[in-house]
Design a protein around this motif. Structure first.
Motif, PDB file in Angstrom:
ATOM      1  N   GLN A 124      -5.765   8.335  -6.365  1.00 24.76           N
ATOM      2  CA  GLN A 124      -6.443   9.315  -5.597  1.00 24.76           C
ATOM      3  C   GLN A 124      -5.454   9.955  -4.327  1.00 24.76           C
ATOM      4  O   GLN A 124      -5.658  11.535  -4.525  1.00 24.76           O
ATOM      5  N   LEU A 125      -4.568   9.652  -4.239  1.00 28.16           N
ATOM      6  CA  LEU A 125      -3.144  10.121  -3.497  1.00 28.16           C
ATOM      7  C   LEU A 125      -2.868  11.385  -4.164  1.00 28.16           C
ATOM      8  O   LEU A 125      -2.767  12.450  -3.870  1.00 28.16           O
TER       9      LEU A 125
ATOM     10  N   ARG B  23      -0.012   4.468  -1.827  1.00 33.23           N
ATOM     11  CA  ARG B  23      -1.078   5.051  -1.488  1.00 33.23           C
ATOM     12  C   ARG B  23      -1.368   5.684  -0.120  1.00 33.23           C
ATOM     13  O   ARG B  23      -2.272   5.854   0.493  1.00 33.23           O
TER      14      ARG B  23
ATOM     15  N   THR C 225       0.819  -1.276   0.110  1.00 34.61           N
ATOM     16  CA  THR C 225      -0.135   0.100  -0.018  1.00 34.61           C
ATOM     17  C   THR C 225       0.979   1.409   0.069  1.00 34.61           C
ATOM     18  O   THR C 225       0.345   2.413  -0.109  1.00 34.61           O
TER      19      THR C 225
ATOM     20  N   SER D 117      -6.577   4.817  -3.384  1.00 30.95           N
ATOM     21  CA  SER D 117      -5.640   4.329  -4.705  1.00 30.95           C
ATOM     22  C   SER D 117      -4.566   5.145  -4.526  1.00 30.95           C
ATOM     23  O   SER D 117      -4.754   6.328  -3.934  1.00 30.95           O
ATOM     24  N   ALA D 118      -3.629   5.170  -5.534  1.00 32.81           N
ATOM     25  CA  ALA D 118      -2.269   5.932  -5.620  1.00 32.81           C
ATOM     26  C   ALA D 118      -2.823   6.987  -6.384  1.00 32.81           C
ATOM     27  O   ALA D 118      -2.474   8.128  -6.278  1.00 32.81           O
TER      28      ALA D 118
END
Length: 153
Positions: free
Chosen positions: A123-124, A11, A8, A120-121
């Motif tokens: 979104q970050l 993210r 993870t 999610s990546a």
């Protein structure tokens, strides 16, 4: 033992800071609406808290008022609360995250580690670009430090 990278890590956002206050005071300013309303959010933001029930399953509803007049509604559910040790909440409004705040007593100081796990990546990355979340979180911690200094006077 192999050193494996977290699945993870792309993210996650993690910030740590050691504050010059005992864990009991840090806990109070994190869990009492009359305190957190004064320091939560980036520079220029104010807050209106309608619910802050800091217990496992409790709700936290607040509106962050941006300096440009935009209101940002926030709704979270506390997933785990261990007094003076840990708060985990799920931010169920956008952006959806799981936030874990660890409180580590260090004599008369407290180390806070704030871990945010995004859906999610992508979104970050989006939140980092559009809302400048990294800078905002740093400002949040700086505001907390300033608030604590004001309380100790």
């Amino acid at each position: 033992m192999e050193n494996k990278k977290s699945s993870t890590s792309n993210r996650e956002l993690i910030l740590s800071r050691t504050l010059n206050a005992p864990v009991e005071l840090i806990w109070e300013v994190w869990t009492k609406p009359e305190h957190i309303v004064n320091w939560w959010g980036p520079n220029g933001f104010t807050n209106t808290i309608s619910i802050m029930d800091v217990k496992t399953g409790g709700e936290w509803n607040l509106v962050m008022h941006g300096p440009d007049g935009t209101d940002y509604k926030n709704r979270s559910i506390f997933k785990e609360v261990i007094p003076y040790k840990k708060i985990v909440y799920e931010h169920i409004s956008y952006p959806r995250i799981i936030a874990t705040i660890d409180f580590e007593e260090q004599n008369d100081q407290t180390k806070i580690t704030w871990h945010m796990l995004f859906e999610s990546a992508e979104q970050l990355i989006e939140v980092a670009k559009v809302h400048k979340v990294v800078e905002g979180q740093k400002q949040n911690m700086e505001k907390l430090e300033m608030y604590l200094k004001g309380l100790s006077r």
